[in-house]
Write an enzyme that holds these catalytic residues in place. Sequence first.
Site, PDB file in Angstrom:
ATOM      1  N   GLU A 439       0.819  -1.214   0.000  1.00 41.55           N
ATOM      2  CA  GLU A 439       0.000   0.000   0.000  1.00 41.55           C
ATOM      3  C   GLU A 439       0.851   1.262   0.000  1.00 41.55           C
ATOM      4  O   GLU A 439       0.751   2.094   0.901  1.00 41.55           O
ATOM      5  CB  GLU A 439      -0.956  -0.001   1.191  1.00 41.55           C
ATOM      6  N   GLU A 514      -4.559  -8.859   1.119  1.00 44.71           N
ATOM      7  CA  GLU A 514      -5.300  -8.518   2.346  1.00 44.71           C
ATOM      8  C   GLU A 514      -6.779  -8.566   2.003  1.00 44.71           C
ATOM      9  O   GLU A 514      -7.193  -8.037   0.968  1.00 44.71           O
ATOM     10  CB  GLU A 514      -4.933  -7.114   2.860  1.00 44.71           C
TER      11      GLU A 514
HETATM   12  C1  GAL Z   1      -4.434  -1.995   5.353  1.00 45.19           C
HETATM   13  C2  GAL Z   1      -2.947  -2.033   5.689  1.00 45.19           C
HETATM   14  C3  GAL Z   1      -2.725  -2.808   6.941  1.00 45.19           C
HETATM   15  C4  GAL Z   1      -3.642  -2.324   8.034  1.00 45.19           C
HETATM   16  C5  GAL Z   1      -5.069  -2.433   7.573  1.00 45.19           C
HETATM   17  C6  GAL Z   1      -6.043  -1.950   8.645  1.00 45.19           C
HETATM   18  O1  GAL Z   1      -4.731  -1.031   4.431  1.00 45.19           O
HETATM   19  O2  GAL Z   1      -2.208  -2.612   4.651  1.00 45.19           O
HETATM   20  O3  GAL Z   1      -1.392  -2.671   7.348  1.00 45.19           O
HETATM   21  O4  GAL Z   1      -3.309  -1.010   8.340  1.00 45.19           O
HETATM   22  O5  GAL Z   1      -5.220  -1.642   6.432  1.00 45.19           O
HETATM   23  O6  GAL Z   1      -7.327  -1.858   8.112  1.00 45.19           O
END
Ligand code: GAL
Length: 948
Positions: A439, A514
């Site tokens: 990200e 993710e």
């Molecule tokens: C994502 C990020 C993670 C964490 C997560 C929380 O965008 O890559 O590290 O922060 O959000 O929602």
Amino acid sequence: MKIISYPKALWFAALLISSCLFAQNKTGRDLVLLDKGWHFSFGHLYDTNKDFGHATGYFSYLAKTGYGDGPAAASFDDRAWRQLDLPHDWAVEQGFSEKASFSHGFKAAGKGFPEKSIGWYRKKITIDKEDLGRVISIKFDGVFRNSKVWFNGHFLGTEESGYNGFEYDVTAYVNYGGENTIAVRVDASMEEGWFYEGAGIYRHVYQQKTNPLHVIENGTYVTSVIENNTAQVTAEVTIENKGNYKGAIEIVQTIVDASGKTITTASEKATAPNFYKTGLYQSVLQVNNPLLWDVDAPNLYRLLTDIKQEGKVVDRYETTFGIRTIKFDAERGFILNGKILKLKGTNNHQDHAGVGAALPDELQYFRIKKLKEMGSNAYRCSHNPPTPELLEACDKLGMLVIDETRLMGINKLHLGNVQYLIERDRNHPSIICWSVGNEEWNIEGNITGERITNTMQDFAKSIDPTRPVTVAISSGFRSGISSVVEIMGYNYLGNGDVDAHRNEFKQQPGMGTEEGSTFATRGIYFTDDAKHYQSAYDKKPRPSFYSIEEGWKFYGTRPYMAGMFIWTGFDYRGEPTPYGWPSVTSYFGMMDNCGFAKDNVYYLKSWWGKEPVLHILPHWNWEGMEGKEMDVWVYSNCDEVELFLNKKSLGKKKMETLGHLEWKVVYTPGTLEAIGYKDGKKILTEVQKTTAKAEKIQLTAHKPSLDKDNDAVVITVETTDKKGLHVPTVNDEITFAIKGGGKIIGVGNGDPTSLEKDVFLDEMAFAAITNLEEQALTATALPSALPAYPEADWQEAFKNRDYKKQAASYVYRGVFDLEKVSPNDVVSFFYQKIGTTSAVFVNGTKVTASAEDAQKYVFDSVILKPGKNTITIVTTPLVRLRDWDAMNTNPGTIQIVTKAEAWKRKLFNGYAQVIVQADGSNSDIVLEASGKDLKACTLTVKATAPKK
Ligand code: GAL
């Protein structure tokens, strides 16, 4: 054999060390763990006085070698500092503060807390005379962060990263046959991540001794190609020569299997690299009918690399590796050993309840096993290189890994970190992919991101061509990094059109790096924003985002997607979204930060695992809710499930693949029962019963005995009712006492809003001796009772002292302040000699030195008083041998230790956790737990000293 030799620009070091200085007495390689017996104190970010005057000398440690000052100097007196063992995380030891960092879990340390952002660590080691001639190094697996290290006052270097390991050669600075001092200054004032990162030396430290001709750190690279049931194993080794030996060497590479049996061996004749140069040597070995490494059968081999000089083995280096094939395919997803294997992954940070970032090795195994029990087969190290033991656990237990670097870029910092990561980790069979970014919103969608990614992935390939590279992307999946990255990493379906991207880039394999970060508090079934409680029932985290079930229905049904990594496996400190203070841990985990399962775990078990599953939520203790309608969900992989309340059927329902079942049930206490059917046959029964009140505490250890170095046991604390049923609603406080060969190192309960202490430590305070005055005396004999010295004769101590004309003896008088005096506190005076022999008096009473240290005095509380106390020291003077000798004028420090209160923790929705570490003795560990109106419980864990 291919021999590649390349010079290293280390001529400055060559000037310092000449091997002809050393007669070599010992050979081979020793790796000694240096975790035990460090002295620790906080310094200060900008107040040099509070940083022990470090770096204030006329010549700094950067001006002249060996000029480390303050605690960096070998002679610094650290006896009054706290003694501790590594791994250590000082952030987890602090309380919480609303002013502290949201992302780091509101611990009052690090950023914004200058008095809790610098930590000094010091340790003394003895190095044998016989080690003269060997290369001596100090190895750190990871320090958070920006560490500077000194050895006997010599500055060795700075490692900015909080996640890289690093090693310093100290050969030239060693006091052979005597005492040596390691000093480390750790600066955790800056954050590298947006999640809890800990503070301090939170990974292992070792002393390494090798022959001058030796394999370098992370100096082997083992790869294999499998054809017709035979693995061609290529073993590369980089050898460095820090001695003057010239001529022939032999490199013997041996592969042994898990039982230690030799499988094959190869021997190569070569020439030693030149002084301070390295050479890369390669052997090819064959393993017939190899036992492949797999998630279900994590078969491992070891490569033993022996370097022989004049027929004698001078170094042996061991490399654990596995034989397996991996492939990411744009149509078929991930393929392990020729078979498609869907990645059922979780993202995780590195902290755990109670211990923060300083996990004993056993906890890594505990956590990976928990993830495997959930059906998971893959782990993404978000967003930093992990502790080596985590990867060892993944290798041994069969967990695939995406290994990730911290920051994107193309400079020495970024590529150096990538190089370090890959060279350290590339022999782990568990690692299937390198991730070079997560990200990076500034560059994700533009040409800069494209260029950086191209460089980073080509660079990664140049070090390890056997694994692909990914970047996890979140701001749309349209252009920039997404167009060029080898394996597309989609972060959240809600962030863009995954199918549209896939249709445009059909040749690019992809995976959900993710997904599905639902918010849930373990054991909570009604959201209560006032209490910061988020209910189970797999909600969408935000309207445009997806639940776990929606996420898996997407990735689980698209064969071209390699799999999905849930955000996250475990709750972690920091990012307490959707709340803020006083919530301090995240709500994203499938398990809480102790590893207690939230209900979502059973959704994954149902569709990720191989066993039949049947799970009912919620629990059935709803006093006051009688007659009200409740949502009852069932997670299962049965074909059909029938639900009963107090034996009355509430209907049989068909399970949708990758789904769950729901009933509306009017609450009546009793038994909720689910029966699961497969192919029309009853295969499982599950119940939720209304319990009576909690009566008894129960303790359960995750394993029965401890026998490894620094071994640890995770103990579950819960309460049961009179029938022995677990009571899911109890939040009572439980107090712990421990006896035998272990200590408690942390407690937790998985409550994101708990501001209870994670650790219970003795408190240590210091009082300075001020207003030091003196009188010159004519007698050399020291008094046994304090004489009445004339008040008018006191003058400032050491002012205008003529060291050539000193008196026969001197009396010094100073004051120290005590906030309070308690018989339970231990007040010690760590005397630093201001004379040769001394008599010490406190408030007029003579005190005697302690038995273990002649320069330490423990004061009886009866002679102390709150407020000002007087200390008088009568002593014969120190003699200045040379005019330029700096003479000590500081009489020392008063240390006040207040004993910690008993370890305790509230249960949270029925559970708490205690982490106990063995001390390596043969004494069993006995933990006792007690609570108000509860029957106490005692648990014994067998402990045996590790075999050496
Ligand atoms: C994502 C990020 C993670 C964490 C997560 C929380 O965008 O890559 O590290 O922060 O959000 O929602």
